[in-house]
Design a protein around this motif. Structure first.
Motif, PDB file in Angstrom:
ATOM      1  N   GLY A  59       3.145 -12.541 -11.502  1.00  0.00           N
ATOM      2  CA  GLY A  59       2.697 -12.495 -12.892  1.00  0.00           C
ATOM      3  C   GLY A  59       2.344 -11.095 -13.351  1.00  0.00           C
ATOM      4  N   ASP A  60       2.016 -10.207 -12.431  1.00  0.00           N
ATOM      5  CA  ASP A  60       1.614  -8.845 -12.783  1.00  0.00           C
ATOM      6  C   ASP A  60       2.802  -7.938 -13.089  1.00  0.00           C
ATOM      7  OD1 ASP A  60      -0.829  -7.070 -12.925  1.00  0.00           O
ATOM      8  OD2 ASP A  60       0.395  -5.926 -11.498  1.00  0.00           O
ATOM      9  N   ILE A  61       4.008  -8.395 -12.760  1.00  0.00           N
ATOM     10  CA  ILE A  61       5.209  -7.581 -12.981  1.00  0.00           C
ATOM     11  C   ILE A  61       5.589  -7.607 -14.451  1.00  0.00           C
ATOM     12  CG2 ILE A  61       7.676  -7.389 -12.442  1.00  0.00           C
ATOM     13  CD1 ILE A  61       7.051  -8.500  -9.671  1.00  0.00           C
ATOM     14  N   ASN A  62       5.977  -6.454 -14.982  1.00  0.00           N
ATOM     15  CA  ASN A  62       6.355  -6.322 -16.387  1.00  0.00           C
ATOM     16  C   ASN A  62       7.470  -7.291 -16.759  1.00  0.00           C
ATOM     17  OD1 ASN A  62       7.970  -5.042 -18.723  1.00  0.00           O
ATOM     18  ND2 ASN A  62       6.099  -3.826 -18.698  1.00  0.00           N
ATOM     19  N   ASP A  63       7.441  -7.792 -18.012  1.00  0.00           N
ATOM     20  CA  ASP A  63       8.437  -8.754 -18.477  1.00  0.00           C
ATOM     21  C   ASP A  63       9.861  -8.238 -18.325  1.00  0.00           C
ATOM     22  OD1 ASP A  63       6.482 -10.522 -19.122  1.00  0.00           O
ATOM     23  OD2 ASP A  63       6.520 -10.148 -21.288  1.00  0.00           O
ATOM     24  N   ALA A  64      10.047  -6.929 -18.437  1.00  0.00           N
ATOM     25  CA  ALA A  64      11.393  -6.359 -18.338  1.00  0.00           C
ATOM     26  C   ALA A  64      12.020  -6.581 -16.966  1.00  0.00           C
ATOM     27  CB  ALA A  64      11.346  -4.863 -18.642  1.00  0.00           C
ATOM     28  N   GLN A  97      11.185  -9.372 -15.004  1.00  0.00           N
ATOM     29  CA  GLN A  97      10.957 -10.752 -14.582  1.00  0.00           C
ATOM     30  C   GLN A  97      12.256 -11.498 -14.224  1.00  0.00           C
ATOM     31  OE1 GLN A  97       8.370 -12.851 -13.916  1.00  0.00           O
ATOM     32  NE2 GLN A  97       6.978 -11.104 -13.990  1.00  0.00           N
ATOM     33  N   THR A  98      13.351 -11.144 -14.879  1.00  0.00           N
ATOM     34  CA  THR A  98      14.621 -11.776 -14.535  1.00  0.00           C
ATOM     35  C   THR A  98      14.994 -11.414 -13.101  1.00  0.00           C
ATOM     36  OG1 THR A  98      15.348 -11.558 -16.818  1.00  0.00           O
ATOM     37  CG2 THR A  98      17.044 -12.042 -15.183  1.00  0.00           C
ATOM     38  N   ASN A  99      15.327 -12.418 -12.321  1.00  0.00           N
ATOM     39  CA  ASN A  99      15.740 -12.226 -10.913  1.00  0.00           C
ATOM     40  C   ASN A  99      14.593 -11.851  -9.974  1.00  0.00           C
ATOM     41  OD1 ASN A  99      18.494 -12.749 -11.442  1.00  0.00           O
ATOM     42  ND2 ASN A  99      18.779 -10.641 -12.135  1.00  0.00           N
ATOM     43  N   VAL A 100      13.364 -12.078 -10.372  1.00  0.00           N
ATOM     44  CA  VAL A 100      12.250 -11.837  -9.444  1.00  0.00           C
ATOM     45  C   VAL A 100      12.355 -12.806  -8.269  1.00  0.00           C
ATOM     46  CG1 VAL A 100       9.755 -12.126  -9.128  1.00  0.00           C
ATOM     47  CG2 VAL A 100      10.623 -10.805 -11.057  1.00  0.00           C
ATOM     48  N   VAL A 156       7.203  -9.010  -3.618  1.00  0.00           N
ATOM     49  CA  VAL A 156       7.609  -9.748  -4.814  1.00  0.00           C
ATOM     50  C   VAL A 156       8.215  -8.755  -5.795  1.00  0.00           C
ATOM     51  CG1 VAL A 156       6.847 -11.292  -6.653  1.00  0.00           C
ATOM     52  CG2 VAL A 156       5.638 -11.282  -4.445  1.00  0.00           C
ATOM     53  N   GLY A 157       9.379  -9.084  -6.357  1.00  0.00           N
ATOM     54  CA  GLY A 157       9.936  -8.155  -7.334  1.00  0.00           C
ATOM     55  C   GLY A 157      11.380  -8.441  -7.680  1.00  0.00           C
ATOM     56  N   SER A 188       7.753   0.132  -9.832  1.00  0.00           N
ATOM     57  CA  SER A 188       7.087  -0.709 -10.830  1.00  0.00           C
ATOM     58  C   SER A 188       7.679  -2.104 -10.909  1.00  0.00           C
ATOM     59  CB  SER A 188       7.179  -0.052 -12.212  1.00  0.00           C
ATOM     60  OG  SER A 188       6.663   1.257 -12.187  1.00  0.00           O
ATOM     61  N   ALA A 189       8.877  -2.278 -10.359  1.00  0.00           N
ATOM     62  CA  ALA A 189       9.536  -3.588 -10.388  1.00  0.00           C
ATOM     63  C   ALA A 189       9.077  -4.472  -9.243  1.00  0.00           C
ATOM     64  CB  ALA A 189      11.055  -3.408 -10.328  1.00  0.00           C
ATOM     65  N   PHE A 190       8.153  -3.986  -8.402  1.00  0.00           N
ATOM     66  CA  PHE A 190       7.732  -4.720  -7.212  1.00  0.00           C
ATOM     67  C   PHE A 190       6.210  -4.790  -7.118  1.00  0.00           C
ATOM     68  CE2 PHE A 190      11.796  -2.710  -6.377  1.00  0.00           C
ATOM     69  CZ  PHE A 190      12.551  -3.750  -5.859  1.00  0.00           C
TER      70      PHE A 190
END
Length: 381
Positions: A267-272, A274-277, A324-325, A368-370
């Protein structure tokens, strides 16, 4: 001197003729009451002995002819392009194991265009492409990361931008770009992969030899990749390859339970992003988490991870802390043109190896994606 196949066939014909004559004698004398039984018994024993010899020699001849036919078929050039590559690759392996120079015709068949230098120091492009592009189940990251084979690769840290978009203005992304720069440069880190090859495999069919070597190289490469990607104590100079390295700087989310740590990290990962997390974690940790959530009941064990935590899960024994990412923001790159192959022998154990020296690099394009999902005492508000 060894008996040739031609000589064996001559002997077989002679034994066959003699056996036929003895059988005729038996047929003639068996109908004559004046012939003693002892004579017929001797003829019968002689016929049995000749028949045994005939059958033993016939089996040898059949086996030798089958082996010759198999070798002839292997040596026979194929019109199938894939089989031509397989045959050339098998020739490369056998020649290398014999410490001999690889012929230019073999290198050309494998796609090596550097025939002016003989190509002795370059693994043909076709072989290298097979090594790095075929999916390897042993390293699940290959399902989600980008895998490339580009020399001197430089990439933008963010692949796209939109006018009047506040994505790059996101505090974490902006800080990372300012700290690390807008581009990522892939370097060269050597990895030696060795495949133990027995005489039986080396002298077997081309297809079996190539399949064995490819499978072994794939397994070795996957093991090496996972080792650096999830290293908790990376080697000097390889810190940037690991998701756990402080140098990479992936944000840690700490909660009192595994479930809370993972879901809060996602949930803390930026919306940009979120796809394919996805979540990378150890299977025992996941099962322990499910057991705690189900409170001993079996209702959750048959459900997909997406139904429980909301995201797909990949299992690997090296992810001691769940990662997670969006793994599209990590990339594995091999330098195809630099790959070396050679024969290597372990004299202590007497084992021969087909050795492949490859150069690769693993870069986490955007930390930042993780997030790292850490179980511990939650930070106080």
């Amino acid at each position: 001197m060894p008996v040739t196949l031609f000589q064996k066939k001559q002997n077989l014909a002679n034994i066959g003729a003699e056996l036929a004559q003895v059988n005729d004698d038996i047929a003639q004398k068996a109908g004559n009451p004046a012939i003693e039984d002892s004579v017929l018994n001797e003829l019968s024993q002689k016929a049995d002995g000749l028949e045994n010899r005939f059958n033993m020699l016939k089996r040898q001849i059949d086996r030798e002819e089958q082996d010759s036919a198999k070798k002839a078929k292997q040596a026979e050039p194929s019109d199938d392009p894939k089989q031509k590559v397989t045959d050339a690759y098998a020739s490369l392996i056998r020649t290398t194991m014999a410490n001999q120079a690889v012929g230019t015709d073999v290198l050309q068949a494998l796609g090596d265009d550097k025939t002016t230098t003989g190509g002795q120091n370059i693994l043909p492009v076709t072989v290298s492409n097979n090594l790095i592009s075929e999916p390897m189940e042993d390293n699940p990251l290959r399902q989600d990361e980008i895998v490339s084979g580009i020399t001197n690769l430089i990439l933008p840290r963010i692949a796209y931008s939109i006018d009047d978009d506040d994505f790059v203005a996101d505090q974490e992304v902006a800080k990372e770009l300012k700290l690390k720069g807008d581009t990522v440069t892939f370097n060269r880190f050597k990895s030696k992969l060795k495949v133990a090859i027995s005489e039986t495999i080396l002298n077997g069919t081309n297809t079996a030899l190539v399949q064995y070597v490819n499978d072994a190289l794939a397994s070795a490469a996957a093991a090496k990749e996972k080792k650096v990607q999830f290293a908790t104590a990376p080697k000097a100079g390889e810190e940037h390859m690991s998701f756990y390295s402080d140098e990479v700087g992936i944000k840690k989310i700490t909660e009192s339970t595994m479930f809370d740590a993972i879901t809060q990290a996602a949930g803390d990962i930026n919306d940009a992003f979120q796809t394919n997390v996805k979540v990378y974690m150890r299977r025992p940790d996941y099962l322990r988490m499910i057991k705690e959530l189900s409170n001993g009941a079996a209702t959750l064990f048959g459900k997909a991870p997406e139904e429980i935590i909301g995201y797909p899960v990949r299992f690997t024994e090296r992810s001691v802390t769940p990662v997670v990412g969006n793994f599209k923001y990590a990339q594995l790159n091999y330098e195809i043109a630099s790959t070396l192959y050679e024969q290597w022998k372990d004299y202590d154990n007497g084992v021969n190896y087909f050795s492949l020296t490859a150069w690769f690099d693993h870069q986490i394009l955007l930390a930042s994606a993780f997030r790292l999902a850490v179980v511990g005492e939650s930070p106080k508000e």
